[in-house]
Design a protein around this motif. Structure first.
Motif, PDB file in Angstrom:
ATOM      1  N   ARG A  22       0.838  -1.215   0.000  1.00 56.36           N
ATOM      2  CA  ARG A  22       0.000   0.000   0.000  1.00 56.36           C
ATOM      3  C   ARG A  22       0.861   1.249   0.000  1.00 56.36           C
ATOM      4  NH1 ARG A  22      -2.662   1.914   5.407  1.00 56.36           N
ATOM      5  NH2 ARG A  22      -0.442   2.408   5.604  1.00 56.36           N
ATOM      6  N   ASP A  23       1.924   1.243   0.858  1.00 53.42           N
ATOM      7  CA  ASP A  23       2.810   2.411   0.901  1.00 53.42           C
ATOM      8  C   ASP A  23       3.500   2.635  -0.437  1.00 53.42           C
ATOM      9  OD1 ASP A  23       2.114   2.747   3.523  1.00 53.42           O
ATOM     10  OD2 ASP A  23       3.905   1.769   4.338  1.00 53.42           O
ATOM     11  N   ALA A  24       3.928   1.562  -1.081  1.00 55.72           N
ATOM     12  CA  ALA A  24       4.569   1.691  -2.385  1.00 55.72           C
ATOM     13  C   ALA A  24       3.604   2.240  -3.417  1.00 55.72           C
ATOM     14  CB  ALA A  24       5.123   0.333  -2.825  1.00 55.72           C
ATOM     15  N   GLU A  25       2.331   1.757  -3.348  1.00 54.11           N
ATOM     16  CA  GLU A  25       1.335   2.255  -4.294  1.00 54.11           C
ATOM     17  C   GLU A  25       1.027   3.730  -4.057  1.00 54.11           C
ATOM     18  OE1 GLU A  25      -1.339   2.208  -7.451  1.00 54.11           O
ATOM     19  OE2 GLU A  25       0.269   0.828  -6.849  1.00 54.11           O
ATOM     20  N   ILE A  26       0.945   4.099  -2.766  1.00 59.37           N
ATOM     21  CA  ILE A  26       0.701   5.507  -2.436  1.00 59.37           C
ATOM     22  C   ILE A  26       1.854   6.376  -2.930  1.00 59.37           C
ATOM     23  CG2 ILE A  26       0.533   7.147  -0.524  1.00 59.37           C
ATOM     24  CD1 ILE A  26      -1.017   5.007   1.014  1.00 59.37           C
ATOM     25  N   ALA A  27       3.093   5.901  -2.726  1.00 58.05           N
ATOM     26  CA  ALA A  27       4.263   6.665  -3.189  1.00 58.05           C
ATOM     27  C   ALA A  27       4.262   6.784  -4.705  1.00 58.05           C
ATOM     28  CB  ALA A  27       5.548   5.990  -2.707  1.00 58.05           C
ATOM     29  N   ARG A  28       3.902   5.676  -5.373  1.00 62.19           N
ATOM     30  CA  ARG A  28       3.870   5.716  -6.833  1.00 62.19           C
ATOM     31  C   ARG A  28       2.827   6.700  -7.335  1.00 62.19           C
ATOM     32  NH1 ARG A  28       1.038   3.826 -10.870  1.00 62.19           N
ATOM     33  NH2 ARG A  28      -0.444   2.809  -9.469  1.00 62.19           N
ATOM     34  N   GLN A  29       1.629   6.649  -6.720  1.00 64.48           N
ATOM     35  CA  GLN A  29       0.567   7.557  -7.142  1.00 64.48           C
ATOM     36  C   GLN A  29       0.912   9.013  -6.825  1.00 64.48           C
ATOM     37  OE1 GLN A  29      -3.060   6.175  -5.368  1.00 64.48           O
ATOM     38  NE2 GLN A  29      -3.170   4.320  -6.646  1.00 64.48           N
ATOM     39  N   SER A  30       1.574   9.220  -5.660  1.00 68.73           N
ATOM     40  CA  SER A  30       1.987  10.591  -5.316  1.00 68.73           C
ATOM     41  C   SER A  30       2.993  11.121  -6.325  1.00 68.73           C
ATOM     42  CB  SER A  30       2.592  10.606  -3.904  1.00 68.73           C
ATOM     43  OG  SER A  30       1.639  10.215  -2.938  1.00 68.73           O
ATOM     44  N   ALA A  31       3.926  10.253  -6.731  1.00 70.04           N
ATOM     45  CA  ALA A  31       4.908  10.672  -7.725  1.00 70.04           C
ATOM     46  C   ALA A  31       4.243  10.984  -9.058  1.00 70.04           C
ATOM     47  CB  ALA A  31       5.972   9.581  -7.903  1.00 70.04           C
ATOM     48  N   GLU A  32       3.232  10.141  -9.421  1.00 69.41           N
ATOM     49  CA  GLU A  32       2.521  10.397 -10.665  1.00 69.41           C
ATOM     50  C   GLU A  32       1.759  11.716 -10.599  1.00 69.41           C
ATOM     51  OE1 GLU A  32       0.063   7.074 -11.471  1.00 69.41           O
ATOM     52  OE2 GLU A  32       1.703   5.794 -12.189  1.00 69.41           O
ATOM     53  N   LEU A  33       1.128  11.972  -9.440  1.00 70.92           N
ATOM     54  CA  LEU A  33       0.386  13.231  -9.289  1.00 70.92           C
ATOM     55  C   LEU A  33       1.319  14.432  -9.345  1.00 70.92           C
ATOM     56  CD1 LEU A  33      -2.151  12.249  -6.477  1.00 70.92           C
ATOM     57  CD2 LEU A  33      -2.667  12.727  -8.866  1.00 70.92           C
ATOM     58  N   LEU A  34       2.491  14.313  -8.696  1.00 66.84           N
ATOM     59  CA  LEU A  34       3.452  15.412  -8.726  1.00 66.84           C
ATOM     60  C   LEU A  34       3.935  15.657 -10.152  1.00 66.84           C
ATOM     61  CD1 LEU A  34       5.226  17.503  -7.327  1.00 66.84           C
ATOM     62  CD2 LEU A  34       6.903  15.690  -6.880  1.00 66.84           C
ATOM     63  N   ALA A  35       4.259  14.547 -10.853  1.00 66.52           N
ATOM     64  CA  ALA A  35       4.708  14.696 -12.236  1.00 66.52           C
ATOM     65  C   ALA A  35       3.616  15.306 -13.104  1.00 66.52           C
ATOM     66  CB  ALA A  35       5.140  13.341 -12.793  1.00 66.52           C
ATOM     67  N   ARG A  36       2.363  14.897 -12.835  1.00 70.73           N
ATOM     68  CA  ARG A  36       1.250  15.439 -13.613  1.00 70.73           C
ATOM     69  C   ARG A  36       1.063  16.927 -13.333  1.00 70.73           C
ATOM     70  NH1 ARG A  36      -3.853  11.902 -12.891  1.00 70.73           N
ATOM     71  NH2 ARG A  36      -2.311  10.426 -13.681  1.00 70.73           N
ATOM     72  N   ASP A  37       1.186  17.316 -12.043  1.00 66.44           N
ATOM     73  CA  ASP A  37       1.060  18.736 -11.691  1.00 66.44           C
ATOM     74  C   ASP A  37       2.152  19.563 -12.360  1.00 66.44           C
ATOM     75  OD1 ASP A  37      -1.136  18.168 -10.148  1.00 66.44           O
ATOM     76  OD2 ASP A  37      -0.031  18.106  -8.249  1.00 66.44           O
ATOM     77  N   LEU A  38       3.375  19.030 -12.364  1.00 68.48           N
ATOM     78  CA  LEU A  38       4.473  19.755 -12.998  1.00 68.48           C
ATOM     79  C   LEU A  38       4.252  19.881 -14.503  1.00 68.48           C
ATOM     80  CD1 LEU A  38       7.523  18.200 -11.104  1.00 68.48           C
ATOM     81  CD2 LEU A  38       6.604  20.505 -10.849  1.00 68.48           C
ATOM     82  N   LEU A  39       3.722  18.787 -15.105  1.00 70.43           N
ATOM     83  CA  LEU A  39       3.440  18.831 -16.534  1.00 70.43           C
ATOM     84  C   LEU A  39       2.362  19.862 -16.841  1.00 70.43           C
ATOM     85  CD1 LEU A  39       3.824  17.730 -19.385  1.00 70.43           C
ATOM     86  CD2 LEU A  39       2.148  15.946 -18.849  1.00 70.43           C
ATOM     87  N   ILE A  40       1.316  19.881 -16.015  1.00 69.75           N
ATOM     88  CA  ILE A  40       0.236  20.871 -16.201  1.00 69.75           C
ATOM     89  C   ILE A  40       0.789  22.285 -16.081  1.00 69.75           C
ATOM     90  CG2 ILE A  40      -1.879  21.780 -15.173  1.00 69.75           C
ATOM     91  CD1 ILE A  40      -2.613  18.879 -14.456  1.00 69.75           C
ATOM     92  N   GLU A  41       1.654  22.503 -15.070  1.00 70.97           N
ATOM     93  CA  GLU A  41       2.243  23.824 -14.881  1.00 70.97           C
ATOM     94  C   GLU A  41       3.089  24.219 -16.087  1.00 70.97           C
ATOM     95  OE1 GLU A  41       5.718  25.819 -12.110  1.00 70.97           O
ATOM     96  OE2 GLU A  41       4.590  24.110 -11.322  1.00 70.97           O
TER      97      GLU A  41
END
Length: 511
Positions: A22-41
């Motif tokens: 679960r922690d690995a999945e949360i970290a993966r999703q957080s990284a994806e969200l951060l990357a997505r936010d940076l891409l949007i920016e």
């Protein structure tokens, strides 16, 4: 009672494994969200820049003017609310009327007299003068071609039968028909007024003179060949400076045999000492290259020693490592990155960076035109602490934002370039930015919107020669067409070792 400890241990291990997953999945999703936010920016920033370029102005100065006008409007509205019942005085209304300036005295006058006659139309009596009313209208007469017939009589001596005849005058183009004034007009029309040759051909046709585009192109090529030694003399003048500005811009060039265009470059090397009251005349030296490889500026600057104002182009790095040329970075490039982010995102950090940079520019405005020692003293007293504080503040901001954001990239760029900008603080001959060279590229930017591409690499070299002559004349406040007419009329017979006598500031001294 017995407890199955093995089963319990297995349950704990399974739970631990599930928690780790679960922690690995949360970290993966957080990284994806951060990357997505940076891409949007990033995409928002790119979209805002493209919209500003496509639909709006790219002038930061205009944005500042708009802000000032909005502030003035608010103040005016507030003042209007306080004095809404006060009528305007006759004096104030009179001051608001526009005043018409008289037409210049040096313009030729054509007088048209509208007389009512010599006798009265009512009784037939003789009319006598009471005065007159005069009004002036500004009119325009298009340029006209003329043919200059050069007649050289042959005379024979009655005693010795010797034949005498004045030698034919040298022409800019050997056995060619165009005079120096026409050649100068074609050059200035294309490279100063940005008129493509096909448009010039159409204009001349309306005046009854058929001049094909290919003919005009050949005239430009031959004129550039004739004027190249003079352009080289301007280049030597530029390279003799203690500090020069450099920049380059892309131009499209027709690729022979493909029907397509390739990308060439036009480089400018500019010397302008007016900001620090230098004694030498400003000049701009242009060179064309088929690409942007670093070997070209190294070749252009092989005889230069001193300070070079430039952007962060990697091709200059070998020149700096050589030691004869020292770099001065550009504050305007740093400012531009924060400006783009502020416009796109409304970033408070970017806004504060712009405000801090604006204070540095106000200091420069106060010492423009002052001697180097005074400029250095003011900079060390006022600007050095601001630069130091700006670097500390930028480092601190990096700890509060994502390292992958566009703002972080602008801050890292600014910190890198600020270190290379610092020499300007210790030398009053240096500038805070490279805007002088960027101004030297304006004519090229306007021209390529009109003539779209150059016909060949040779055409690019001819353009570089023409821009060198025309932009240098403009920097010195000289009419390029009048100067080029004078030069083209005499350069064919002029000695190459006296070419400096034809430089534009020498022409101004004669005029």
């Amino acid at each position: 009672m017995t407890i199955d400890t093995g089963h319990t241990h297995r349950n704990k291990a399974d739970l631990r494994r599930l928690l780790d997953q679960r922690d690995a999945e949360i970290a993966r999703q957080s990284a994806e969200l951060l990357a997505r936010d940076l891409l949007i920016e990033k995409l928002k920033l790119q979209l805002a820049n493209l919209r500003r370029q496509r639909f709006g102005t790219k002038s930061e100065a205009l944005d500042k003017i708009i802000d000032q006008l909005e502030l003035a409007l608010v103040e005016a509205e507030a003042a209007a609310e306080q004095h809404v019942c006060e009528p305007l005085s006759v004096e104030a209304d009179a001051k608001g009327q526009p005043t018409r300036k008289p037409l210049p005295d040096h313009l030729p006058r054509e007088e048209v007299i509208l007389s009512p006659g010599e006798t009265c139309q009512q009784c037939g009596g003789t009319l006598r003068g009471l005065g007159q009313d005069v009004s002036e209208t500004l009119e325009y007469v298009p340029g006209r071609f003329k043919v200059v017939r050069t007649v050289r009589p042959k005379l024979s001596c009655r005693c010795c039968e010797t034949i005498h005849q004045v030698p034919a005058p040298a022409m800019p183009i050997e056995r060619g028909r165009p005079g120096p004034g026409l050649l100068a007009h074609v050059l200035v029309s294309k490279y100063a007024d940005h008129l493509p040759l096909y448009r010039q051909s159409q204009i001349y046709a309306r005046e009854g003179m058929q001049l094909e585009r290919s003919t005009l192109a050949d005239w430009i090529r031959q004129s550039a060949t004739l004027l190249e030694p003079l352009a080289d003399a301007i280049g030597r003048h530029v390279m003799a400076g203690a500090a020069i500005h450099a920049d380059d811009t892309p131009v499209k060039v027709l690729a022979p045999g493909t029907g397509k265009t390739k990308t060439g470059r036009l480089w400018v090397y500019l010397r302008d000492e007016r900001d620090w009251a230098g004694d030498h005349h400003p000049a701009a030296f242009y060179k064309f290259t088929p690409d942007r490889r670093g070997q070209w500026p190294r070749d252009h600057l092989k005889d230069f020693t001193g300070w070079l104002h430039a952007d962060g182009y990697a091709g200059f790095e070998e020149l700096y490592r050589r030691g004869d040329i020292k770099e001065v970075a550009c504050l305007a490039h740093i400012r531009r990155k924060f400006f783009d982010i502020h416009v796109a995102q409304g970033s408070g950090i970017a806004k504060e960076a712009l405000e801090r940079i604006a204070v540095l520019y106000r200091i420069e405005a106060s010492i423009r035109g002052k001697p180097p020692d005074e400029r250095k003293s003011v900079r060390q007293e006022q600007a050095t602490p601001l630069i130091d504080d700006l670097e500390i503040w930028l480092h601190a901001q990096l700890t509060h934002i994502s390292g992958k954001s566009a703002l972080a990239g602008a801050i890292r760029y600014g910190l890198t370039r600020l270190k290379r900008l610092r020499p300007y603080l210790d030398d009053g001959r240096l500038s805070i930015d490279n805007n002088a060279a960027e101004r030297g590229m304006r004519s090229i930017a306007l021209g390529r919107k009109n003539y779209l591409f150059m016909g060949s690499d040779n055409g690019g070299r001819s353009a570089a020669i023409a821009y060198t002559l025309i932009e240098t004349a403009k920097l010195n406040g000289i009419d390029p067409q009048a100067w080029l007419t004078d030069v083209l009329g005499c350069i064919a017979d002029h000695k190459i070792n006296r070419i400096d006598e034809l430089l534009p500031w020498r022409y101004a001294q004669k005029s």
